[in-house]
Motif scaffolding. Structure first.
Motif, short mmCIF file in Angstrom:
data_model
loop_
_atom_site.label_atom_id
_atom_site.label_comp_id
_atom_site.label_asym_id
_atom_site.label_seq_id
_atom_site.Cartn_x
_atom_site.Cartn_y
_atom_site.Cartn_z
N PHE A 123 33.84 36.10 27.28
CA PHE A 123 34.09 34.73 27.94
C PHE A 123 35.61 34.68 28.02
N LEU A 124 35.92 34.25 29.42
CA LEU A 124 37.51 34.26 29.80
C LEU A 124 38.02 33.07 29.86
N SER A 125 38.89 32.81 28.65
CA SER A 125 39.40 31.23 28.39
C SER A 125 40.76 31.14 29.08
N ASP A 126 41.14 31.95 30.01
CA ASP A 126 42.68 31.70 30.51
C ASP A 126 42.69 32.01 31.90
N ARG A 167 44.62 49.93 39.46
CA ARG A 167 44.00 48.54 39.85
C ARG A 167 42.68 48.19 39.24
N ASP A 168 42.24 49.24 38.21
CA ASP A 168 41.03 48.80 37.46
C ASP A 168 41.41 47.58 36.68
N VAL A 169 40.53 46.72 36.47
CA VAL A 169 40.64 45.61 35.64
C VAL A 169 40.14 46.04 34.19
N ILE A 170 40.86 45.84 33.21
CA ILE A 170 40.34 46.31 31.64
C ILE A 170 40.50 45.23 30.66
N ALA A 171 39.77 45.58 29.73
CA ALA A 171 39.62 44.38 28.55
C ALA A 171 40.25 44.84 27.60
N PHE A 172 41.10 44.41 26.80
CA PHE A 172 41.87 45.08 25.50
C PHE A 172 42.36 44.15 24.61
N TYR A 173 42.88 44.31 23.35
CA TYR A 173 43.43 43.45 22.32
C TYR A 173 44.77 44.05 22.40
N THR A 182 42.76 38.16 20.33
CA THR A 182 42.24 37.19 21.35
C THR A 182 42.04 38.43 22.48
N PRO A 183 40.92 38.87 22.88
CA PRO A 183 40.75 39.82 23.93
C PRO A 183 41.53 39.38 25.32
N THR A 184 42.09 40.41 26.21
CA THR A 184 42.78 39.95 27.10
C THR A 184 42.36 40.85 28.43
N LEU A 185 42.46 40.20 29.55
CA LEU A 185 42.18 41.26 30.82
C LEU A 185 43.39 41.30 31.54
N PHE A 206 47.68 50.00 35.63
CA PHE A 206 48.26 50.86 36.52
C PHE A 206 49.00 52.05 35.53
N LYS A 207 49.15 53.24 35.93
CA LYS A 207 49.76 54.30 35.44
C LYS A 207 51.08 54.73 36.17
N ILE A 208 52.21 54.45 35.84
CA ILE A 208 53.44 55.03 36.34
C ILE A 208 54.23 55.89 35.80
N ARG A 209 54.60 56.98 36.30
CA ARG A 209 55.37 58.11 35.44
C ARG A 209 54.91 58.07 34.04
N GLY A 210 53.66 58.34 33.96
CA GLY A 210 53.10 58.49 32.42
C GLY A 210 53.00 57.29 31.56
N LYS A 211 53.79 55.96 32.18
CA LYS A 211 53.80 54.73 31.35
C LYS A 211 52.73 53.96 31.68
N ILE A 212 52.35 53.03 30.93
CA ILE A 212 51.04 52.05 31.11
C ILE A 212 51.66 50.79 31.48
N LEU A 213 51.05 50.16 32.60
CA LEU A 213 51.66 48.94 32.99
C LEU A 213 50.27 48.09 33.16
N LEU A 214 50.40 46.87 32.60
CA LEU A 214 48.99 45.92 32.36
C LEU A 214 49.54 44.86 33.15
N VAL A 215 48.95 44.45 34.24
CA VAL A 215 49.46 43.36 35.09
C VAL A 215 48.51 42.02 35.40
N PRO A 216 49.13 40.87 35.23
CA PRO A 216 47.89 39.91 35.35
C PRO A 216 47.82 39.48 36.91
N GLU A 217 46.78 38.72 37.33
CA GLU A 217 46.88 38.43 39.03
C GLU A 217 47.91 37.19 38.82
#
Length: 253
Positions: free
Chosen positions: A166-169, A195-201, A207-210, A214-225
């Motif tokens: 359940f997405l609360s934000d 650009r896949d949307v993932i869920a994670f803590y 609190t789970p987050t969506l 993105f994977k850029i030069r071996g680093k992980i970037l997780l971006v909100p809309e």
């Protein structure tokens, strides 16, 4: 939670200004001022009529319309009625906590605090699902409902390993609206694409987050809309508790 606190929470979740809410109320044939809304949410005025409460909740896009109306009635009710309802709610919460504890579910400790915050209507709804034999309630189903109500992921009965969140934000708005039920499928992290949307803590939070992956030069970037929410940077996806990839969602109207 008082009426004022409930209204404040609804307003905060909407991320609308009081002027915007007043404008939306006018579109629903209710003319009220931002100042009046401010006094209601700060507890400086008593709860208003059912029409005003319902329109305010609708204007904010809240799914807790009945709860806000009921809380307004409760606070204006005679003391005897109010005491009875509060006592009944306490008994129901104690029942729910005991049943969840007996279930042996690992998420009980995380659910316990959320259970204490449930309003009277939500408590009654959850407990009645378990106690009514015609509803087909079971202990496992009750625990699943409580986890969902508390914002946690649950394994879906009809979709194999799929989970429901359940997405609360508003972090993924407008792609995925607030109060959506999001369907998540655990997948191998090496199969994720940009650009896949993932869920994670994130950062060991409970609190789970969506976020968009993105994977850029071996680093992980997780971006909100919604750019007002936090963007996460990691050296490796192993640094987060990954739940899965978002498949779809539905909004329970």
């Amino acid at each position: 939670m008082t009426y004022a606190e409930m209204l404040q929470q609804i307003i905060d979740e909407s991320q609308l200004s009081l002027r915007q809410i007043a404008g939306r109320c006018a579109g629903l044939n209710l003319n009220i001022t931002p100042s009046y809304i401010s006094q209601l949410k700060n507890g400086k005025l008593p709860p208003p009529s059912e029409e005003v409460s319902l329109t305010l909740a609708k204007a904010c896009g809240s799914k807790n319309q009945a709860q806000l109306v009921f809380q307004g009635y409760l606070e204006k009710a005679p003391s005897l009625v109010k005491e009875y309802m509060l006592a009944s709610s306490s008994v129901n919460k104690a029942l729910l906590e005991s049943l969840c504890n007996l279930s042996g579910n690992d998420s009980f400790k995380e659910m316990e605090a959320s259970l204490k915050q449930l309003d009277i209507l939500a408590t009654l709804d959850l407990s009645s699902k378990f106690l009514d034999p015609e509803s087909g309630g079971s202990l496992n189903n009750l625990v699943r409902d409580i986890i969902t109500a508390c914002g946690g992921p649950v394994e879906a009965d009809v979709h194999g390993d799929q989970m429901t969140l359940f997405l609360s934000d508003n972090s993924m708005n407008p792609l995925i609206p607030i109060h959506s039920f999001v369907y998540i499928m655990p997948t191998k992290t090496e199969l994720l694409k940009d650009r896949d949307v993932i869920a994670f803590y994130p950062d060991n939070r409970r609190t789970p987050t969506l976020r968009r992956y993105f994977k850029i030069r071996g680093k992980i970037l997780l971006v909100p809309e919604d750019k007002d929410y936090e963007t996460f940077f990691y050296d490796s996806i192993d640094e987060i508790q990954y739940l899965g990839k978002v498949l779809s969602y539905k909004v329970d109207l």
